[in-house]
Structures are given as C-alpha cells and as structure tokens.
Design an enzyme around this catalytic site. Structure first.
Site, PDB file in Angstrom:
ATOM      1  N   LEU A 137       0.873  -1.171   0.000  1.00 18.25           N
ATOM      2  CA  LEU A 137       0.000   0.000   0.000  1.00 18.25           C
ATOM      3  C   LEU A 137       0.913   1.224   0.000  1.00 18.25           C
ATOM      4  CD1 LEU A 137      -2.745  -0.853   2.684  1.00 18.25           C
ATOM      5  CD2 LEU A 137      -3.021  -0.844   0.200  1.00 18.25           C
ATOM      6  N   ASP A 138       0.495   2.283  -0.667  1.00 17.56           N
ATOM      7  CA  ASP A 138       1.272   3.510  -0.624  1.00 17.56           C
ATOM      8  C   ASP A 138       1.423   3.977   0.820  1.00 17.56           C
ATOM      9  OD1 ASP A 138       1.344   3.507  -3.372  1.00 17.56           O
ATOM     10  OD2 ASP A 138      -0.328   4.907  -3.593  1.00 17.56           O
ATOM     11  N   LYS A 139       2.474   4.733   1.076  1.00 18.64           N
ATOM     12  CA  LYS A 139       2.738   5.245   2.420  1.00 18.64           C
ATOM     13  C   LYS A 139       1.506   5.886   3.037  1.00 18.64           C
ATOM     14  CE  LYS A 139       5.353   8.848   4.848  1.00 18.64           C
ATOM     15  NZ  LYS A 139       6.362   9.935   4.704  1.00 18.64           N
ATOM     16  N   THR A 141      -1.674   5.617   2.152  1.00 19.57           N
ATOM     17  CA  THR A 141      -2.924   4.862   2.054  1.00 19.57           C
ATOM     18  C   THR A 141      -3.013   3.944   3.263  1.00 19.57           C
ATOM     19  OG1 THR A 141      -2.935   4.900  -0.365  1.00 19.57           O
ATOM     20  CG2 THR A 141      -4.214   3.173   0.692  1.00 19.57           C
ATOM     21  N   ARG A 236      -5.391   5.944  -7.877  1.00 19.85           N
ATOM     22  CA  ARG A 236      -5.115   7.380  -7.963  1.00 19.85           C
ATOM     23  C   ARG A 236      -4.996   7.837  -9.419  1.00 19.85           C
ATOM     24  NH1 ARG A 236      -0.053   7.805  -4.038  1.00 19.85           N
ATOM     25  NH2 ARG A 236      -0.366  10.067  -4.279  1.00 19.85           N
TER      26      ARG A 236
END
Length: 316
Positions: A137-139, A141, A236
C-alpha cells in the site's frame, strides 16, 4: 559462503511473447523492476535451466528459476513499532496499516517501516523475502494487507495476486460528483516526464479498476473501489484520468482543492487532511495452506471518517 533464497515460476500462457523482465515484474510483484533487472544481469535467473537475458521473449510454460542472495541479518533492523493485527495464524497474518507508515525500506525511508515492525514481532520472518510482505500500500494509504509467515504461504499469495483471486476493496473520497459506477480499463506505465509518478500509457501494463458510488455529497463522492489488477498508484491514476482525483492527493490532484462555496467545517478538514483519501477496507482470499475462504474488513480510520462527516455537513 553466500546463502540463496530460491524461487521458481511457470510462465503463464497469457504472457506469451512478453519480455523476461516484464514477466518477472508481474510474477515477483513485491520487487521493483530495477531489482529484477539486477538479478538478470547478475546471472541469477534461468529459463528452462539456461542462462536468461533481460530482453528474451517467452513462449509460455517455461520454468523460471531465481536464486537471490539472502539479506544479511544486520541489513534490516527489527524495530518495536506497534502493529494492528486483524487476524493471524501459524502461516499468515492480516495487518491494518496506518497512513504514514512506509511498507518497505527504501531511498529516503531506511527504517521505521512495516517490514522493520514485522521483524520485531515475527523474527522468524527474516528468512522470507521482504519479511513475508506480498503486496504493498502507498505510504499514505491506510488499510488491510496480508503478510506471509511461511514460504509456502508467501508463494500461494503471490499466485493469487497473479491470477487476480486475491480481492481488495477500497473506500476512496474523490473530488466532484460521480453520477454512477463504472469500470476503468486503461493501461498504466511510469510517467515519462516524472519518474516518481505513473500515467495512462497504451504501451503500459493492463490495469482494471471497478467502482460504484457509496455516498454522494455536494462537492465530493465516496466510492467503493475493487481492483482487478494491482498496479502502482492504480486507483489514484485512474480516478485522475476520468476527472475525479482523490481528495487530498498531493501527486495526482491538488491537495488544497477547496470548493469556493463549501461549508467552513469541510474547508477546515480539507486544509488539515494531508494525504490521499484512500483506505483498503476489505481483503478476501483463499487461505494458501488450508484452502479456506477468508475475508476481513476494517472501517475508515479517524481522519477519513472526519472528512466524510464534514462532507455531509457541506450538504446542509
């Protein structure tokens, strides 16, 4: 003498004609393209027992074998970072990652990551690639991730990522009023103008995102999103592409995109919300060892819940 961790894959038939490095990026999803290319250059990859080259095109059905030098014990530090563990057994666990926690050490984030936390709470995971982390997961998110505790479980989850049977559902608050749900089927590749970003590119990897409307407000819409593929920044990028960037997204939107007529309560929340409004709310899979169907869900974290509550105020 250097120890090696060995991986093997059968090239899926639907990857016929693709280059070796591109196939490995899909099969070894938790490793970067640069890492995979480095393995090939170091002669760590074979195709049907023969030395592989980066640009070799595959026919489907070949046996790929990789021998990766094991990370030395001191390279990753075990750190006492709290984990929100939703579920665990002897083979795997489900973690609810908070926004702001980086998944894996890298440039600019050498430690204090999810991986460092896993090594502290599960020291036996040091023997697994990326300490058992099988997807990211993105930082900024938040939400649910599966982590393997054994090599068999890790490989089983990777297989489910490849065949899209590991289901992930997200809640995303976007700018604007979305009329109805739909599917976005647009390939994604690295942005040629900014290598830190991804972009729609007809020569990129297949990327499919399904979504439906979960809540509609005067200036925003809450979407329930399902990924069919798992490309970097996929939600995104796709939301920006159709004209509804995520609220607070500093990369693909405008973080301080404040509607001129919005309620003061919403304006205050938007000004203090410092990340993309994206939460991995549900994860569903077949347990790679027991074969049982399992699904887990976690509600929105406090910051997103406040933001959505402020959107409801904006409707007054």
């Amino acid at each position: 003498m250097e120890n090696y961790t060995k991986f093997s894959f059968i090239v899926p038939e639907d990857m016929v004609g693709q280059r070796l490095d591109k196939v490995l990026v899909v099969l070894c999803e938790t490793y970067s393209r640069s890492t995979i290319q480095s393995w090939i250059k170091q002669s760590l990859v074979t195709v049907d027992d023969e030395q592989a080259r980066q640009k070799d095109k595959l026919l489907g059905g070949e046996l790929l074998e990789i021998a990766v030098p094991e990370i030395r014990k001191g390279e990753w530090e075990a750190q006492d970072i709290e984990l929100d563990i939703v579920h665990q057994d002897e083979y795997m666990l489900v973690v609810n990652k908070p926004a702001g926690l980086v998944v894996h050490p890298g440039a600019g984030n050498p430690d204090k990551t999810l991986l460092n936390a896993l090594l502290y709470h599960f020291p036996e995971n040091r023997g697994l690639a990326r300490a058992g982390i099988v997807h990211r997961l993105d930082k900024d998110t938040s939400g649910l991730m599966v982590v393997a505790k054994t090599e068999a479980a890790r490989l089983g989850f990777i297989d489910q990522l490849v065949d899209h049977s590991l289901h992930r559902e997200y809640l995303a608050l976007v700018m604007g009023r979305v009329i109805s749900g739909t599917t976005v089927d647009e390939p994604i590749a690295r942005d040629k103008g900014d290598r830190r970003k991804m972009a729609i590119n007809m020569m990129g990897k297949e990327a499919v995102t399904h979504f439906r409307v979960d809540g509609r407000y005067r200036n925003h819409t809450l979407l329930r999103v399902q990924l069919e593929t798992g490309r970097t920044h996929q939600i995104r990028v796709h939301m920006k592409h159709i004209g509804f960037p995520l609220a607070g997204d500093p990369v693909y939107g405008r973080r301080l995109a404040i509607p001129s007529d919005c309620h003061p309560v919403l304006e205050a929340e938007l000004r203090t919300f410092k990340r993309q409004a994206l939460h991995a709310t549900r994860i569903e899979y077949i347990h790679p060892i027991t074969g049982e169907h399992e699904a887990w869900q976690r509600d929105l974290p406090a910051d997103m819940a406040r933001l959505i509550s402020a959107c409801e105020t904006d409707d007054d």
